[in-house]
Design a protein around this motif. Structure first.
Motif, PDB file in Angstrom:
ATOM      1  N   ILE A 421      82.589 -11.158  20.751  1.00  0.00           N
ATOM      2  CA  ILE A 421      83.488 -11.960  21.577  1.00  0.00           C
ATOM      3  C   ILE A 421      84.010 -13.155  20.773  1.00  0.00           C
ATOM      4  O   ILE A 421      85.198 -13.459  20.785  1.00  0.00           O
ATOM      5  N   VAL A 445      85.302  -8.336  26.818  1.00  0.00           N
ATOM      6  CA  VAL A 445      84.109  -7.484  26.672  1.00  0.00           C
ATOM      7  C   VAL A 445      84.489  -6.018  26.887  1.00  0.00           C
ATOM      8  O   VAL A 445      84.089  -5.138  26.128  1.00  0.00           O
ATOM      9  N   SER A 455      78.622   0.370  25.049  1.00  0.00           N
ATOM     10  CA  SER A 455      78.570  -0.098  26.433  1.00  0.00           C
ATOM     11  C   SER A 455      78.843  -1.604  26.465  1.00  0.00           C
ATOM     12  O   SER A 455      78.498  -2.315  25.528  1.00  0.00           O
ATOM     13  N   PRO A 456      79.440  -2.096  27.552  1.00  0.00           N
ATOM     14  CA  PRO A 456      79.661  -3.545  27.636  1.00  0.00           C
ATOM     15  C   PRO A 456      78.374  -4.354  27.440  1.00  0.00           C
ATOM     16  O   PRO A 456      78.412  -5.459  26.913  1.00  0.00           O
ATOM     17  N   SER A 457      77.235  -3.786  27.843  1.00  0.00           N
ATOM     18  CA  SER A 457      75.980  -4.541  27.667  1.00  0.00           C
ATOM     19  C   SER A 457      75.530  -4.557  26.209  1.00  0.00           C
ATOM     20  O   SER A 457      74.554  -5.206  25.865  1.00  0.00           O
ATOM     21  N   TYR A 461      77.950 -11.450  21.869  1.00  0.00           N
ATOM     22  CA  TYR A 461      78.722 -12.679  22.028  1.00  0.00           C
ATOM     23  C   TYR A 461      79.134 -13.189  20.650  1.00  0.00           C
ATOM     24  O   TYR A 461      80.286 -13.437  20.380  1.00  0.00           O
ATOM     25  N   GLU A 463      76.383 -13.535  17.134  1.00  0.00           N
ATOM     26  CA  GLU A 463      75.515 -12.875  16.165  1.00  0.00           C
ATOM     27  C   GLU A 463      75.094 -11.500  16.662  1.00  0.00           C
ATOM     28  O   GLU A 463      75.173 -11.203  17.842  1.00  0.00           O
ATOM     29  N   GLY A 465      72.876  -8.893  18.184  1.00  0.00           N
ATOM     30  CA  GLY A 465      71.796  -9.057  19.159  1.00  0.00           C
ATOM     31  C   GLY A 465      72.022 -10.228  20.099  1.00  0.00           C
ATOM     32  O   GLY A 465      71.070 -10.897  20.490  1.00  0.00           O
ATOM     33  N   SER A 466      73.269 -10.502  20.447  1.00  0.00           N
ATOM     34  CA  SER A 466      73.528 -11.624  21.355  1.00  0.00           C
ATOM     35  C   SER A 466      74.428 -11.222  22.518  1.00  0.00           C
ATOM     36  O   SER A 466      75.383 -11.900  22.830  1.00  0.00           O
ATOM     37  N   PRO A 467      74.115 -10.071  23.178  1.00  0.00           N
ATOM     38  CA  PRO A 467      75.017  -9.666  24.266  1.00  0.00           C
ATOM     39  C   PRO A 467      74.988 -10.638  25.440  1.00  0.00           C
ATOM     40  O   PRO A 467      73.981 -11.301  25.669  1.00  0.00           O
ATOM     41  N   VAL A 468      76.091 -10.724  26.149  1.00  0.00           N
ATOM     42  CA  VAL A 468      76.181 -11.561  27.347  1.00  0.00           C
ATOM     43  C   VAL A 468      75.557 -10.824  28.530  1.00  0.00           C
ATOM     44  O   VAL A 468      74.934 -11.416  29.399  1.00  0.00           O
ATOM     45  N   LEU A 469      75.741  -9.499  28.549  1.00  0.00           N
ATOM     46  CA  LEU A 469      75.266  -8.707  29.686  1.00  0.00           C
ATOM     47  C   LEU A 469      73.941  -8.052  29.331  1.00  0.00           C
ATOM     48  O   LEU A 469      73.751  -7.609  28.198  1.00  0.00           O
ATOM     49  N   VAL A 470      73.026  -8.010  30.300  1.00  0.00           N
ATOM     50  CA  VAL A 470      71.713  -7.446  29.977  1.00  0.00           C
ATOM     51  C   VAL A 470      71.551  -6.009  30.462  1.00  0.00           C
ATOM     52  O   VAL A 470      70.877  -5.212  29.819  1.00  0.00           O
ATOM     53  N   CYS A 471      72.165  -5.663  31.593  1.00  0.00           N
ATOM     54  CA  CYS A 471      72.001  -4.295  32.092  1.00  0.00           C
ATOM     55  C   CYS A 471      73.055  -4.028  33.160  1.00  0.00           C
ATOM     56  O   CYS A 471      73.740  -4.933  33.605  1.00  0.00           O
TER      57      CYS A 471
ATOM     58  N   GLY B 134      75.866 -17.210  24.164  1.00  0.00           N
ATOM     59  CA  GLY B 134      76.817 -16.683  25.135  1.00  0.00           C
ATOM     60  C   GLY B 134      76.245 -16.535  26.528  1.00  0.00           C
ATOM     61  O   GLY B 134      76.962 -16.163  27.444  1.00  0.00           O
ATOM     62  N   ASN B 135      74.964 -16.791  26.688  1.00  0.00           N
ATOM     63  CA  ASN B 135      74.338 -16.559  27.983  1.00  0.00           C
ATOM     64  C   ASN B 135      74.415 -17.761  28.905  1.00  0.00           C
ATOM     65  O   ASN B 135      73.669 -17.868  29.870  1.00  0.00           O
ATOM     66  N   TYR B 145      81.456 -10.273  36.566  1.00  0.00           N
ATOM     67  CA  TYR B 145      80.705  -9.277  35.793  1.00  0.00           C
ATOM     68  C   TYR B 145      79.882  -8.400  36.736  1.00  0.00           C
ATOM     69  O   TYR B 145      79.810  -7.186  36.581  1.00  0.00           O
ATOM     70  N   TYR B 151      77.792  -5.326  36.025  1.00  0.00           N
ATOM     71  CA  TYR B 151      76.794  -5.680  35.019  1.00  0.00           C
ATOM     72  C   TYR B 151      76.102  -6.993  35.356  1.00  0.00           C
ATOM     73  O   TYR B 151      76.736  -7.940  35.837  1.00  0.00           O
ATOM     74  N   MET B 152      74.815  -7.040  35.056  1.00  0.00           N
ATOM     75  CA  MET B 152      74.029  -8.259  35.253  1.00  0.00           C
ATOM     76  C   MET B 152      74.041  -9.060  33.959  1.00  0.00           C
ATOM     77  O   MET B 152      73.918  -8.502  32.879  1.00  0.00           O
ATOM     78  N   CYS B 153      74.133 -10.368  34.082  1.00  0.00           N
ATOM     79  CA  CYS B 153      74.135 -11.170  32.858  1.00  0.00           C
ATOM     80  C   CYS B 153      72.804 -11.888  32.659  1.00  0.00           C
ATOM     81  O   CYS B 153      72.714 -12.781  31.831  1.00  0.00           O
ATOM     82  N   GLY B 154      71.784 -11.505  33.401  1.00  0.00           N
ATOM     83  CA  GLY B 154      70.471 -12.101  33.159  1.00  0.00           C
ATOM     84  C   GLY B 154      69.445 -11.600  34.137  1.00  0.00           C
ATOM     85  O   GLY B 154      69.774 -11.078  35.213  1.00  0.00           O
ATOM     86  N   PRO B 221      69.603 -15.723  18.676  1.00  0.00           N
ATOM     87  CA  PRO B 221      71.011 -15.679  19.078  1.00  0.00           C
ATOM     88  C   PRO B 221      71.202 -15.656  20.593  1.00  0.00           C
ATOM     89  O   PRO B 221      72.300 -15.891  21.066  1.00  0.00           O
ATOM     90  N   ARG B 222      70.130 -15.312  21.358  1.00  0.00           N
ATOM     91  CA  ARG B 222      70.275 -15.315  22.816  1.00  0.00           C
ATOM     92  C   ARG B 222      69.600 -16.552  23.387  1.00  0.00           C
ATOM     93  O   ARG B 222      68.748 -17.161  22.764  1.00  0.00           O
TER      94      ARG B 222
END
Lengths: 481, 417
Positions: A421, A445, A455-457, A461, A463, A465-471, B134-135, B145, B151-154, B221-222
């Motif tokens: 992103i 995204v 997948s969007p997840s 973002y 680096e 391993g820094s996705p915004v979406l988890v699942c 980004g979180n 989202y 999609y869930m963001c957390g 990074p997260r």
């Protein structure tokens, strides 16, 4: 075996790659981040200083003067913005006036045109100058650029001319051998005749892998900044500096190429090389110091704050030399005026250490960069033509910066394309506006996921391993990509 | 160049309600431009219920409310452009829009209604120090989202700010299986509607920490952790009051800003208190023929209020297009003691059709207080109020007859002694 391995894809590494790619040779650039230009190149004042400031006889002075002169043509070549907006160094007392006079004389000696102006004339150039300012040094030559766009454009062009680039490859070990070097990253082993160390904040560590000595020591120095929205674009028209001190250039007010304003940087030494977080004290320092030179600061227009680590060195000069190991070249301690010096540094490295050692012939058919489509900068007719050709240029994704879907897809598909992103934001600006991506991030995204076939997840973002979406949410079935 | 009577920028609740009103008053040539692929605006992602109690006398979800509006819109011949973005508006009322099918199109309008809503305040605007992962995202973005994209963001979530979207998201994410660890509010009182505090936090045992803010974001990074601090009466973090929570997502619900960016280039009077444009009783800006309604004008709490405001705006647009307004001097309407802002900011007596509805907010929670509207020393109206909260927009209708003699109006709220 590569001819050259460049370690580090900041503006220095990218421009060296670009210069090398003008010759027939095998160049590989290794970058530990998920994108080119993601560290100091991404977080600095973005100014092309004219070069009157660095001390006489320093490499900084030599490189700065020469680098600044190269910028207009370099930016034309790379099809990126360069704006010569001029700068004002401000003095609030007699001592500082002496500093301005010294700089004025130094500029004259170096063939840089500057002008000492009084408060009245200053006020015709800028309205929001602090009441204490009595004199200014005006330099029309000072320019502004978007540093990461130069690096990305340079790398993209280098890659169009057979240069290779590997992201997410952190150099772990380098072994000097008879005919060259073996460079090991966490995943791969590479070999090259010449290794050029442009590793920025880690340049001393990379050097140590080869020479096994602490030849120099990089001291990370953090600079924190505020970004003001485009609503504040009339606040100042020139780069505004306080009178410099031994400690540096101080807290500046800088218009950006896209019409934002930067306030900063702070300057604090730290040990940690990864921590580029902002701090309450650093940001407070910027607010306090900026008041020295300007008034009516539109703080309500702050939309972002960031910080970067400058790779400083105790000797306070650039290190551009061959190490004690032959063909291992250090380009280190490139702190301010590193950006302004970058084109000269890249040229020096290639002339002194590449062309003298490898017998290279010039590339006959050098593929120049084709400028990317920027809908927001087009005339109505141009927009019409682009949209007719590709309707996706007609679908606006980022309303603040008016960026179309077509531009975002382009920046992913191009050589040295975006993989995150932030990488999209750096290239074509969705998320740089007032809403800071609140509206467009979900759309970006989706586009990234589709283009990268993930997948969007899985979309990062920044680096790896820094996705915004988890699942996925409950009971939703998605098509992949 | 195509000529239309009216261009409405935005096809959300305000745009649609306004369009219907304009059409109902006999204007036929209306063009409504919506950037999303469907009408409805932010309603489409508000899948919770609680909408429409005043307008439709039933409890709808956001999409249901939107659907009812869409059905009303369809009864009239309103030209609707979807997936289309307005990129420029001139003082001469030329509107430029762009989409995939038509490319760039310029339209000459007689009247323009801005109904393009608001945006959420972001992390950058309040400069929370720390890492830039980004979180950390605004609650509305997380809502999109989740409810639109799926999609869930957390999974371990904390929420900064007790604005309504944050509260709604606290419940929503809990129902989706996330652990919502708390809501921090820098003020000594909540900024959300009371019913949302009860239904979204208390019912789910989610703690609300008042006088508390996030002072550091940690994670690379997260997001890994946030640091919270208590604040003093000047809202400055108190040293050594820090505590931290391990989270993978921080949602921000720290306020909304009217999105007036399309008007940036125009010379139009603004109101620093609403951070939007100033309008008169007809919802017309200082530029003749430019109107604004809904969240682009002032941030509302309830879509029903947006609907009603836009309806009046639409009626006035139609009147402007039929007969035009009479030129006359304006009465200034000002926010006085303890009042954060008042809309409309200007009043034209001759042009006033009938009663005028004023919307305003108090600056701080007030108990047993008196709302007073005065014109100079002359008190026009006094209303005793038991409770007034900044989180709840107040509405007050003043009769035209009463306003006829008035000079500049001041709205003020005082403790009842």
């Amino acid at each position: 075996m590569e001819d050259i391995i460049i370690i580090g894809g900041g503006i220095i590494g990218s421009l060296i790659a670009y210069n090398c790619s003008k010759y027939h040779c095998n160049v590989l650039l290794l970058e530990k981040e998920n994108d080119i230009a993601n560290k100091a190149t991404m977080a600095n004042s973005a100014i092309i200083h004219a070069g009157y400031d660095p001390d006489d006889y320093s490499l900084k002075a030599e490189m700065n003067i020469r680098g600044a002169r190269k910028y207009p043509s370099l930016c034309r070549e790379l099809k990126v913005d360069f704006k010569q907006i001029g700068s004002l160094v401000l003095a609030v007392n007699e001592n500082e006036v002496h500093t301005l006079e010294r700089l004025h004389n130094q500029a004259k000696k170096r063939g840089i045109k500057t002008q000492l102006i009084g408060r009245d004339e200053l006020l015709t150039l800028e309205e929001n100058i602090s009441d204490n300012v009595i004199k200014a040094l005006y330099c029309k030559q000072t320019g502004i650029v978007t540093p990461w766009k130069i690096a990305i454009a340079a790398m993209e062009t280098a890659m169009s001319n057979q240069c290779k680039c590997e992201l997410n490859q952190e150099v772990r070990d380098i072994v000097a051998e008879e005919d060259g070097f073996t460079v090991k990253t966490q995943d791969h082993t590479y070999r090259a005749k010449i290794v050029i160390n442009c590793a920025g904040i880690y340049a001393d560590k990379i050097n140590e892998m080869v020479t096994h000595k602490k030849d120099f020591n990089i001291l990370p120095r953090k600079g924190e900044y505020f970004v003001l929205s485009k609503n504040a674009s009339n606040f100042v028209k020139h780069v505004i500096y306080p009178a410099p001190t031994k400690k540096g250039k101080g807290v500046l007010v800088v218009p950006t190429v896209h019409g934002n304003i930067l306030l900063g940087p702070s300057a604090s030494k730290q040990k940690d090389r990864e921590d580029n977080s902002t701090s309450e004290s650093g940001l407070a320092y910027v607010r306090e110091k900026v008041e020295k030179i300007v008034k009516n600061v539109p703080y309500q227009e702050i939309i972002h704050s960031f910080s970067g680590l400058r790779a400083s060195c105790a000797s306070n000069d650039f290190i551009i030399e061959e190490s004690s190991v032959k063909n291992f070249i250090n380009v280190a301690a490139i702190d301010s005026p590193g950006l302004a010096s970058a084109p000269a540094i890249a040229e020096k490295v290639v002339n002194d250490y590449v062309l003298t050692r490898l017998n290279l012939s010039k590339r006959m058919f050098f593929a120049h960069r084709v400028k990317n489509v920027v809908i927001n900068e087009c005339s109505t007719d141009e927009k019409e033509r682009y949209i007719e050709h590709n309707p996706k240029y007609g679908r606006i994704i980022c309303r603040c910066e008016q960026v179309s879907e077509g531009e975002i897809i382009d920046c992913i598909r191009r050589k040295c394309g975006a993989r995150s992103i932030v990488a999209v934001k750096k290239r074509v600006r969705p998320g740089m506006g007032k809403c800071q991506g609140g509206f467009c991030e979900p759309l970006v995204v989706k586009i990234l996921a589709k283009e990268l076939g993930i997948s969007p997840s899985e979309v990062d973002y920044n680096e790896k391993g820094s996705p915004v979406l988890v699942c996925e949410s409950k009971g939703v079935h998605h098509e992949k990509g | 160049m195509r000529k239309v009577d009216c261009v409405i920028v935005g096809g959300g609740s305000a745009g649609m309600s306004c369009a219907v009103a304009i059409a109902r008053f006999g204007i036929k040539d209306i063009l409504m431009i919506e950037r999303e692929k469907e009408l409805g605006g932010i309603l489409n992602q508000c899948i919770h219920h609680g909408f429409g109690l005043h307008i439709y006398k039933k409890e709808c979800t956001g999409p249901e409310f939107a659907q009812l509006l869409i059905e009303s819109v369809k009864k009239y011949h309103i030209d609707i452009k979807l997936d289309t973005t307005v990129i420029n508006i001139t003082e001469g009322k030329k509107v430029t829009y762009v989409n995939e099918d038509e490319g760039v199109v310029e339209v000459q309008a007689k009247a323009i209604v801005m109904a393009c809503g608001c945006m959420e305040r972001s992390r950058g605007m309040i400069s929370i120090p720390g890492d830039r992962c980004g979180n950390v995202l605004t609650a509305g973005t997380a809502q999109r989202y989740l409810n639109i994209d799926g999609y869930m963001c957390g999974k371990r979530v904390f929420i900064l700010g007790s604005g309504d979207i944050g509260l709604i998201m606290a419940r929503r994410m809990t129902l989706e299986g996330a652990k919502v660890l708390g809501v921090a509010e820098i003020m000594p009182y909540s900024n959300g509607l009371s019913r949302n505090i009860v239904q979204c936090l208390e019912d789910f045992n989610i703690p609300l920490y008042l006088n508390t803010t996030v002072t550091r974001i940690i994670g690379h990074p997260r997001l890994e952790r946030i640091e919270l601090s208590s604040v003093d009466e000047n809202l400055r973090p108190i040293k050594d009051s820090e505590w931290s929570v391990a989270v993978d997502c921080l949602l921000l619900s720290i306020g909304l800003l009217p999105d007036t960016s399309l008007l940036n280039k125009l010379n139009v009077e603004r109101d620093p208190q609403t951070r939007s444009v100033a309008v008169n009783e007809a919802f017309e800006m200082s530029l003749s023929g430019f109107f604004a309604c809904g969240n682009v004008l002032q941030v509302h709490d309830l879509v029903d209020d947006v609907y009603l405001e836009a309806e009046v705006c639409g009626r006035e647009v139609a009147r402007y297009l039929h007969d035009g307004f009479v030129d006359e001097e304006m009465v200034h309407v000002c926010a006085g003691e303890n009042v954060a802002h008042v809309v409309p900011q200007r009043l034209r007596k001759e042009n006033m059709q009938d009663d005028c509805r004023f919307s305003f907010r108090v600056k701080k929670p007030m108990r047993d207080c008196i709302l007073r509207i005065r014109s100079g020393e002359n008190i026009l109206r006094e209303v005793k109020k038991r409770v007034m909260l900044p989180a709840e927009m107040e509405k007050l209708d003043l009769e035209k007859s009463m306003l006829m003699g008035a000079k500049d109006l001041v709205f003020e709220v005082k403790e009842d002694v």
